[in-house]
Design a protein around this motif. Structure first.
Motif, PDB file in Angstrom:
ATOM      1  N   LYS A 131       0.834  -1.206   0.000  1.00  0.00           N
ATOM      2  CA  LYS A 131       0.000   0.000   0.000  1.00  0.00           C
ATOM      3  C   LYS A 131       0.869   1.257   0.000  1.00  0.00           C
ATOM      4  O   LYS A 131       0.598   2.215  -0.744  1.00  0.00           O
ATOM      5  N   ILE A 132       1.914   1.268   0.825  1.00  0.00           N
ATOM      6  CA  ILE A 132       2.823   2.413   0.873  1.00  0.00           C
ATOM      7  C   ILE A 132       3.510   2.591  -0.485  1.00  0.00           C
ATOM      8  O   ILE A 132       3.619   3.710  -1.000  1.00  0.00           O
ATOM      9  N   LYS A 133       3.950   1.500  -1.076  1.00  0.00           N
ATOM     10  CA  LYS A 133       4.625   1.532  -2.374  1.00  0.00           C
ATOM     11  C   LYS A 133       3.708   2.119  -3.443  1.00  0.00           C
ATOM     12  O   LYS A 133       4.119   2.982  -4.235  1.00  0.00           O
ATOM     13  N   GLN A 134       2.463   1.687  -3.458  1.00  0.00           N
ATOM     14  CA  GLN A 134       1.508   2.196  -4.450  1.00  0.00           C
ATOM     15  C   GLN A 134       1.264   3.690  -4.263  1.00  0.00           C
ATOM     16  O   GLN A 134       1.175   4.447  -5.239  1.00  0.00           O
ATOM     17  N   LEU A 135       1.184   4.129  -3.009  1.00  0.00           N
ATOM     18  CA  LEU A 135       0.977   5.552  -2.730  1.00  0.00           C
ATOM     19  C   LEU A 135       2.131   6.395  -3.259  1.00  0.00           C
ATOM     20  O   LEU A 135       1.930   7.427  -3.890  1.00  0.00           O
ATOM     21  N   TRP A 136       3.347   5.935  -2.979  1.00  0.00           N
ATOM     22  CA  TRP A 136       4.506   6.715  -3.400  1.00  0.00           C
ATOM     23  C   TRP A 136       4.646   6.711  -4.914  1.00  0.00           C
ATOM     24  O   TRP A 136       4.936   7.745  -5.532  1.00  0.00           O
ATOM     25  N   GLU A 137       4.451   5.576  -5.534  1.00  0.00           N
ATOM     26  CA  GLU A 137       4.632   5.483  -6.978  1.00  0.00           C
ATOM     27  C   GLU A 137       3.578   6.285  -7.743  1.00  0.00           C
ATOM     28  O   GLU A 137       3.795   6.659  -8.897  1.00  0.00           O
ATOM     29  N   ALA A 138       2.458   6.589  -7.078  1.00  0.00           N
ATOM     30  CA  ALA A 138       1.410   7.408  -7.696  1.00  0.00           C
ATOM     31  C   ALA A 138       1.609   8.899  -7.439  1.00  0.00           C
ATOM     32  O   ALA A 138       0.885   9.739  -7.969  1.00  0.00           O
ATOM     33  N   ARG A 139       2.599   9.254  -6.644  1.00  0.00           N
ATOM     34  CA  ARG A 139       2.805  10.634  -6.201  1.00  0.00           C
ATOM     35  C   ARG A 139       3.292  11.537  -7.332  1.00  0.00           C
ATOM     36  O   ARG A 139       4.211  11.191  -8.063  1.00  0.00           O
ATOM     37  N   ALA A 140       2.669  12.713  -7.425  1.00  0.00           N
ATOM     38  CA  ALA A 140       3.107  13.720  -8.400  1.00  0.00           C
ATOM     39  C   ALA A 140       3.070  15.115  -7.786  1.00  0.00           C
ATOM     40  O   ALA A 140       3.019  16.120  -8.491  1.00  0.00           O
ATOM     41  N   ASP A 141       3.117  15.211  -6.447  1.00  0.00           N
ATOM     42  CA  ASP A 141       2.992  16.488  -5.739  1.00  0.00           C
ATOM     43  C   ASP A 141       4.124  17.446  -6.099  1.00  0.00           C
ATOM     44  O   ASP A 141       5.295  17.061  -6.116  1.00  0.00           O
ATOM     45  N   ARG A 142       3.766  18.702  -6.327  1.00  0.00           N
ATOM     46  CA  ARG A 142       4.774  19.769  -6.455  1.00  0.00           C
ATOM     47  C   ARG A 142       4.090  21.110  -6.167  1.00  0.00           C
ATOM     48  O   ARG A 142       4.208  22.068  -6.935  1.00  0.00           O
ATOM     49  N   TYR A 143       3.436  21.161  -5.026  1.00  0.00           N
ATOM     50  CA  TYR A 143       2.615  22.331  -4.676  1.00  0.00           C
ATOM     51  C   TYR A 143       3.417  23.632  -4.693  1.00  0.00           C
ATOM     52  O   TYR A 143       2.968  24.650  -5.236  1.00  0.00           O
ATOM     53  N   SER A 144       4.596  23.633  -4.091  1.00  0.00           N
ATOM     54  CA  SER A 144       5.347  24.889  -3.968  1.00  0.00           C
ATOM     55  C   SER A 144       5.724  25.467  -5.325  1.00  0.00           C
ATOM     56  O   SER A 144       5.791  26.682  -5.497  1.00  0.00           O
TER      57      SER A 144
END
Length: 338
Positions: free
Chosen positions: A304-317
């Motif tokens: 579950k952790i792996k799937q969350l990270w691999e789906a990450r595309a955050d770059r808010y700043s």
């Protein structure tokens, strides 16, 4: 299982985990837990809502299996958690973990620094936003005097812990403290890191006009002595590092507003009640506590952790505008940890 190396959609590896273990704090800093919002009637989490030590350690083990090398314990004020030294000892024992640190306001360190060091803690980041009593009390929202933090810094050094001081600079509040605090830290031979006032959460009244930029801060600190750049110590390091010429004493600038570092962000965050966040400016997290308490296997938790990270595309700043800063419903810093 051998440690893996996983990356998100922007090829950023998972290397760091910030673990918040407490949503309460003995300060009411205006940029984090302003007293007018977090007042005497504020409903904090019940103990049953917090992840237990076993749950924190089990989750941390899976993160380390996925490539995390550094863990930092945060809050609220993490030293308010009774089992903190026991937790540090358990985390220190995780095979493959290379760096274990804790962020604190320092007030409780005179009583706890030696026990934390003995348990395996390596470093502390101590928040200190002013030397003058008036400004310190205004920033911290309490009647505590800065001497209490000075005592904590001394206790940490005496215990053999690495020490860095963090100063959040807000225009109109404490920019006049930049040079005095820099002189103080230089005199101690301790690294001081200046943090631009950030739009974390919804309650700190953030506005671009309150941000004192890295460029301005660098110019101020250079009045003390010339600065020379220091090479990045590792991929994903958030501070731009400098040292006073002719010394080993460093100054860092964490400039998430004016010089963003989203492109190399390697940090995940675990809230005190067991939610995973992949960005400090997240609107929502993913609950792990329910899964942990339903008996989810280690393999399924790691997946579950792996799937969350691999789906990450955050770059808010990198995408922040004055409008998004005000309209985005971000999680409070006191909840997610710094």
């Amino acid at each position: 299982m051998a440690n893996q190396r996983i990356c998100d959609k922007l090829e950023r590896p998972l290397q760091d985990l910030r673990i918040s273990i407490m949503d309460r704090c003995n300060f009411r800093c205006s940029y984090c837990m302003p007293a007018e919002v977090f007042g005497p009637d504020h409903a904090f989490m019940d103990e049953s809502e917090l992840l237990s030590v076993d749950e924190i350690v089990r989750t941390a083990e899976q993160f380390v299996q996925l490539g995390v090398k550094k863990i930092r314990i945060t809050g609220g004020e993490p030293l308010l958690r009774k089992e903190v030294a026991h937790l540090i000892g358990r985390l220190h024992a995780i095979e493959g973990l290379e760096d274990l640190a804790l962020t604190t306001n320092g007030v409780m360190l005179p009583k706890m620094a030696k026990a934390l060091k003995a348990a395996g803690l390596q470093r502390v980041n101590i928040s200190l936003d002013a030397l003058s009593t008036e400004t310190f009390q205004k920033m911290s929202g309490r009647k505590t005097k800065p001497q209490a933090v000075f005592n904590g810094i001394a206790a940490a050094k005496d215990a053999g812990l690495g020490v860095k001081i963090n100063m959040v600079v807000k225009r109109g509040a404490n920019e006049q403290e930049v040079i005095p605090l820099a002189r103080y830290a230089k005199g101690l031979g301790v690294t001081l890191r200046f943090i631009e006032f950030m739009d974390v959460g919804q309650t700190n009244g953030w506005d671009f006009s309150y941000v004192v930029s890295k460029k301005e801060l660098y110019k101020l600190v250079s009045q003390i002595a010339p600065l020379e750049p220091v090479n990045q110590a590792y991929y994903g390091e958030v501070a731009s590092r400098y040292r006073y010429s002719g010394t080993e004493t460093e100054v860092g600038f964490i400039s998430s507003v004016t010089e963003t570092f989203c492109q190399s962000c390697t940090r995940a965050r675990l809230s005190a009640d067991g939610k995973i966040f992949t960005c400090l400016f997240s609107e929502n997290g993913t609950d792990l506590r329910a899964d942990l308490r339903k008996g989810l296997s280690d393999e399924a938790l790691q997946r579950k952790i792996k799937q969350l990270w691999e789906a990450r595309a955050d770059r808010y700043s990198e995408l922040r505008t004055e409008e998004t800063a005000k309209t985005r419903k971000k999680i409070e810093m006191s909840y997610i940890g710094g």
